[in-house]
Design an enzyme around this catalytic site. Structure first.
Site, mmCIF file in Angstrom:
data_model
loop_
_atom_site.group_PDB
_atom_site.id
_atom_site.type_symbol
_atom_site.label_atom_id
_atom_site.label_comp_id
_atom_site.label_asym_id
_atom_site.label_seq_id
_atom_site.Cartn_x
_atom_site.Cartn_y
_atom_site.Cartn_z
ATOM 1 N N HIS A 245 0.812 -1.217 0.000
ATOM 2 C CA HIS A 245 0.000 0.000 0.000
ATOM 3 C C HIS A 245 0.846 1.269 0.000
ATOM 4 C CE1 HIS A 245 0.482 -0.282 4.508
ATOM 5 N NE2 HIS A 245 0.473 1.036 4.393
ATOM 6 N N ASP B 147 0.334 -7.652 1.439
ATOM 7 C CA ASP B 147 0.711 -6.252 1.626
ATOM 8 C C ASP B 147 2.232 -6.096 1.658
ATOM 9 O OD1 ASP B 147 0.254 -3.523 1.850
ATOM 10 O OD2 ASP B 147 0.327 -3.567 4.037
ATOM 11 N N THR C 115 -7.752 -2.125 6.330
ATOM 12 C CA THR C 115 -6.771 -1.124 6.731
ATOM 13 C C THR C 115 -5.636 -1.010 5.740
ATOM 14 O OG1 THR C 115 -5.386 -2.657 7.985
ATOM 15 C CG2 THR C 115 -7.271 -1.710 9.129
ATOM 16 N N SER D 230 4.819 2.552 7.881
ATOM 17 C CA SER D 230 4.496 1.372 7.077
ATOM 18 C C SER D 230 5.673 0.971 6.206
ATOM 19 C CB SER D 230 3.284 1.655 6.187
ATOM 20 O OG SER D 230 2.122 1.824 6.949
#
Length: 382
Positions: A118, A148, A207, A228
């Site tokens: 993401h 992810d 999320t 992240s």
């Protein structure tokens, strides 16, 4: 007072006392400093984690992305009359640039970087800023939304890659450090502990953390937007996981965040580099955790292991001779204490791997070998 009387009253007792004290110090050396020393194997926390940060910090990078998105237009542009008018004028479509920021971890000396899907999703340009101030344009090797995870590649000399730890041995209470680029302020380190391990009953797809069933590392180390893709490391600076998500409706750190274990992240990275996509291993079974009721029904001594509830015909488990009702206790010698450990173990297997499976059938322990395959499009269960 005579010399003989002095020796009897003072010198002899003093000498005996000194001899006893010396004997005690020899037998109990920890008394020499006035405080007991820790026993062998007893853990002592460090006063500072600076050495861990100096080891891991140079391998954590800041990631800046840019993508072009159509600019929101006035509602009149939806009117057919205005559309024909402006189309006939050949006006260029108005666009705007949208930027994003995140973190990444250099995992090899030749420039491979792990980050989150993401963070780089749909990016037109990706810029990596190293801890030493250098920057480089990054190539997107590939990514997977379900895990992810994304793999980047940069071309720079003298890169420092991170040392990898043992996330499968992480325990609740272990001290961890989260290193990343929160809010774009630059490399920042926060400290906490492992709060939980194993498969979490969460919908992290909402999320942006992917929808694949994973064994996350949960921590209370502060993780905020921009962290992240950064590193979760142990107290020695070794990589345990890739920070991926926080559980907080406000979008800011609330003491519950998740990291993808490094062993799973590296398996995903190898698949992306070699195949261009993630190739999950498949045994061809359906299984469930052994509950106390199931343990009584199958006369099992404990609830360790997973119970096979179905076998796919012509799958790896079927060819190995496993049957519904068998209880798998170990894979490649590693104990499968519950269904969560089984998910984590399978996530690290690759098609073509040959593994040993220890199982219990009718109270008898046995071991077979199975060759992991890729999940086919169609399956039949038995």
């Amino acid at each position: 007072m005579s010399l003989q009387r002095f020796i009897q009253d003072w010198a002899a007792p003093t000498g005996i006392g000194l001899a006893v004290a010396a004997l005690l110090l020899f037998v109990f050396p920890q008394l020499r400093n006035g405080a007991p020393s820790p026993q062998a194997g007893e853990w002592q926390g460090p006063v500072s984690y600076a050495s861990a940060v100096s080891l891991a910090g140079p391998a954590v990078v800041n990631i800046y992305t840019r993508k072009t998105v159509p600019q929101r237009q006035h509602p009149l542009f939806n009117d057919p009359l205005f559309q024909r008018l402006f189309n006939s004028m050949n006006l260029p479509q108005r666009e705007r640039m949208q930027s994003n920021l995140g973190s990444g971890v250099i995992v090899s000396d030749d420039g491979y970087i792990l980050t989150n899907h993401h963070v780089v999703d749909e990016a037109d340009a990706i810029v990596v800023l190293l801890a030493d101030g250098r920057e480089a344009q990054a190539q997107l090797v590939g990514s997977d939304a379900d895990f992810d995870l994304a793999v980047l590649k940069i071309e720079l000399p003298s890169l420092t890659s991170i040392e990898v730890g043992e996330p499968e041995k992480a325990q609740v209470g272990d001290v961890v450090l989260a290193i990343g680029n929160p809010f774009g302020v630059g490399q920042t380190v926060t400290q906490g502990i492992i709060s939980a391990t194993g498969e979490r009953n969460l919908n992290l797809a909402a999320t942006g953390a992917g929808g694949y069933l994973q064994n996350f590392l949960q921590t209370d180390a502060a993780v905020n937007p921009g962290n992240s893709g950064g590193a979760l490391v142990d107290a020695h600076g070794r990589l345990l996981g890739i920070n991926t998500s926080i559980l907080n409706q406000s979008g800011y750190s609330g003491g519950i965040s998740f990291a993808i274990p490094a062993n799973i992240a590296f398996k995903v990275m190898q698949d992306i580099i070699e195949y261009g996509r993630v190739v999950p291993g498949w045994l061809g079974i359906e299984a469930q955790a052994v509950t106390p009721q199931l343990a009584r029904n199958y006369n099992l001594a404990s609830t360790n292991g997973v119970l096979i509830t179905a076998i796919y015909n012509q799958g790896p488990a079927h060819h190995a001779g496993l049957k519904p009702g068998d209880v798998i206790t170990h894979i490649d010698g590693l104990p499968i204490n519950d269904g969560r450990r089984g998910v984590a173990t399978m996530a690290t297997l690759r098609p073509g791997d040959t593994i040993s499976i220890t199982f219990i059938r009718d109270g008898v322990v046995d071991t077979v070998e199975a060759t992991v395959s890729e999940r086919p499009n169609t399956q039949r269960r038995s």
